[in-house]
Design a protein around this motif. Structure first.
Motif, PDB file in Angstrom:
ATOM      1  N   UNK A  14       0.855  -1.188   0.000  1.00 41.47           N
ATOM      2  CA  UNK A  14       0.000   0.000   0.000  1.00 41.47           C
ATOM      3  C   UNK A  14       0.885   1.230   0.000  1.00 41.47           C
ATOM      4  N   UNK A  15       0.753   2.047  -1.049  1.00 37.66           N
ATOM      5  CA  UNK A  15       1.694   3.129  -1.320  1.00 37.66           C
ATOM      6  C   UNK A  15       0.933   4.446  -1.501  1.00 37.66           C
ATOM      7  N   UNK A  16       1.427   5.552  -0.943  1.00 38.24           N
ATOM      8  CA  UNK A  16       0.792   6.840  -1.220  1.00 38.24           C
ATOM      9  C   UNK A  16       0.788   7.163  -2.717  1.00 38.24           C
ATOM     10  N   UNK A  17      -0.235   7.859  -3.153  1.00 38.43           N
ATOM     11  CA  UNK A  17      -0.350   8.204  -4.572  1.00 38.43           C
ATOM     12  C   UNK A  17       0.770   9.125  -5.037  1.00 38.43           C
ATOM     13  N   UNK A  18       1.473   9.754  -4.111  1.00 41.24           N
ATOM     14  CA  UNK A  18       2.590  10.649  -4.447  1.00 41.24           C
ATOM     15  C   UNK A  18       3.923   9.923  -4.540  1.00 41.24           C
ATOM     16  N   UNK A  19       3.951   8.635  -4.182  1.00 36.83           N
ATOM     17  CA  UNK A  19       5.214   7.913  -4.027  1.00 36.83           C
ATOM     18  C   UNK A  19       5.605   7.229  -5.335  1.00 36.83           C
ATOM     19  N   UNK A  20       6.802   7.533  -5.834  1.00 41.99           N
ATOM     20  CA  UNK A  20       7.295   6.951  -7.088  1.00 41.99           C
ATOM     21  C   UNK A  20       8.508   6.058  -6.882  1.00 41.99           C
ATOM     22  N   UNK A  21       8.900   5.797  -5.643  1.00 41.55           N
ATOM     23  CA  UNK A  21      10.114   5.025  -5.348  1.00 41.55           C
ATOM     24  C   UNK A  21       9.838   3.627  -4.833  1.00 41.55           C
ATOM     25  N   UNK A  22       8.836   3.458  -3.975  1.00 38.01           N
ATOM     26  CA  UNK A  22       8.629   2.172  -3.306  1.00 38.01           C
ATOM     27  C   UNK A  22       8.319   1.053  -4.297  1.00 38.01           C
ATOM     28  N   UNK A  23       7.424   1.318  -5.251  1.00 33.00           N
ATOM     29  CA  UNK A  23       7.025   0.247  -6.161  1.00 33.00           C
ATOM     30  C   UNK A  23       8.197  -0.283  -6.989  1.00 33.00           C
ATOM     31  N   UNK A  24       8.959   0.565  -7.693  1.00 34.62           N
ATOM     32  CA  UNK A  24      10.070   0.006  -8.474  1.00 34.62           C
ATOM     33  C   UNK A  24      11.160  -0.615  -7.611  1.00 34.62           C
ATOM     34  N   UNK A  25      11.442  -0.037  -6.438  1.00 30.54           N
ATOM     35  CA  UNK A  25      12.486  -0.627  -5.591  1.00 30.54           C
ATOM     36  C   UNK A  25      12.073  -2.006  -5.090  1.00 30.54           C
ATOM     37  N   UNK A  60      -4.496  12.626   5.848  1.00 29.60           N
ATOM     38  CA  UNK A  60      -4.826  11.984   4.568  1.00 29.60           C
ATOM     39  C   UNK A  60      -4.366  10.531   4.553  1.00 29.60           C
ATOM     40  N   UNK A  61      -3.161  10.302   5.074  1.00 32.18           N
ATOM     41  CA  UNK A  61      -2.641   8.933   5.133  1.00 32.18           C
ATOM     42  C   UNK A  61      -3.521   8.073   6.044  1.00 32.18           C
ATOM     43  N   UNK A  62      -3.861   8.603   7.205  1.00 35.02           N
ATOM     44  CA  UNK A  62      -4.682   7.839   8.146  1.00 35.02           C
ATOM     45  C   UNK A  62      -6.030   7.453   7.537  1.00 35.02           C
ATOM     46  N   UNK A  63      -6.639   8.368   6.803  1.00 31.14           N
ATOM     47  CA  UNK A  63      -7.970   8.099   6.274  1.00 31.14           C
ATOM     48  C   UNK A  63      -7.944   7.194   5.051  1.00 31.14           C
ATOM     49  N   UNK A  64      -6.848   7.201   4.287  1.00 34.56           N
ATOM     50  CA  UNK A  64      -6.834   6.459   3.025  1.00 34.56           C
ATOM     51  C   UNK A  64      -6.122   5.114   3.095  1.00 34.56           C
ATOM     52  N   UNK A  65      -5.295   4.893   4.117  1.00 33.94           N
ATOM     53  CA  UNK A  65      -4.540   3.639   4.178  1.00 33.94           C
ATOM     54  C   UNK A  65      -5.439   2.408   4.336  1.00 33.94           C
ATOM     55  N   UNK A  66      -6.441   2.403   5.218  1.00 29.78           N
ATOM     56  CA  UNK A  66      -7.271   1.192   5.328  1.00 29.78           C
ATOM     57  C   UNK A  66      -7.931   0.786   4.019  1.00 29.78           C
ATOM     58  N   UNK A  67      -8.424   1.750   3.239  1.00 29.84           N
ATOM     59  CA  UNK A  67      -9.047   1.407   1.956  1.00 29.84           C
ATOM     60  C   UNK A  67      -8.027   0.830   0.988  1.00 29.84           C
TER      61      UNK A  67
END
Length: 249
Positions: A14-25, A60-67
């Protein structure tokens, strides 16, 4: 549940929509027979330069992470990585444990892997390290809660270096020179390991290389999260080229 590609393990991330590093790494770290499955937390790219903006990012992170985690339940994942740092540290251990419980409920039985737990587990695996140099993605406003979490956990933070991220997406805008300077700034004879937090900092490859010239563990947030997910689910393959943690533990 059998699966041809992920026959050993499926990992939710589960990755923030702003994050471009976690998925490729994390994709680059997959052993054979392990697959990654991505859910996105929708957050705004608010300013991290002042407390009000930082707090909006946290909320924002708290509200969107469970979904984002619930979106992964039907993939049959064995573990879900919450690939975000600040909320796990921001209000201390009690808040962290409460958050972990909420995310575990959303995961429906999959293991929840969070930065704070993964890093503490890595330091324990590396021999019970208690003195670290800490690299954070933030300005000073965000550095203090992260440092306090480690000191409250019995870890001595000998030095801290913030990379100066001004928004969540801007955190990834670092250079190799920025990363080198950060490692050199927090290293010293009283430091047993270097820990980098912030899942949008693309430091996994650099951290493994830095270990060869400073002679001590350099723990990148994304690498440690993925290591902890694998090991928590019984995948124990040593992975050459990924640093001391992957090769020896």
């Amino acid at each position: 549940m059998s699966n041809f590609l992920g026959k050993r393990l499926r990992v939710g991330v589960a990755i923030p929509s702003t994050n471009t590093s976690a998925q490729p790494e994390m994709e680059a770290m997959r052993p054979v027979g392990v697959t990654n499955h991505i859910g996105r937390m929708i957050i705004d790219d608010d300013s991290l330069t002042h407390e009000a903006g930082f707090n909006r990012v946290i909320e924002n992170i708290r509200s969107s992470t469970p979904d984002a985690i619930r979106s992964l339940r039907h993939c049959g994942v064995g573990a879900v990585i919450a690939a975000v740092s600040p909320d796990g540290y921001w209000e201390g251990h009690a808040a962290h444990e409460a958050l972990h419980g909420r995310l575990a409920e959303a995961a429906g039985g999959a293991k929840i892997i969070m930065s704070a737990d993964a890093i503490l587990a890595a330091l324990k695996a590396l021999g019970g390290i208690r003195r670290i140099g800490l690299i954070s993605p933030y300005l000073e406003l965000g550095d203090e809660p992260v440092s306090r979490f480690f000191t409250d956990s019995g870890i001595d933070v000998a030095a801290t270096h913030g990379l100066g991220g001004r928004t969540p997406s801007n955190i990834s805008d670092v250079t190799l020179e920025n990363l080198r300077d950060a490692v050199l700034d927090v290293d010293g004879p009283n430091v047993d390991a270097i820990v980098q937090v912030g899942t949008n900092v693309p430091m996994a490859d650099f951290a493994a290389a830095a270990e060869t010239w400073i002679g001590k563990p350099v723990l990148s947030n994304n690498a440690v999260l993925y290591w902890h997910a694998l090991r928590s689910c019984g995948v124990t393959d040593p992975i050459p080229g990924r640093g001391l943690l992957y090769e020896n533990h």
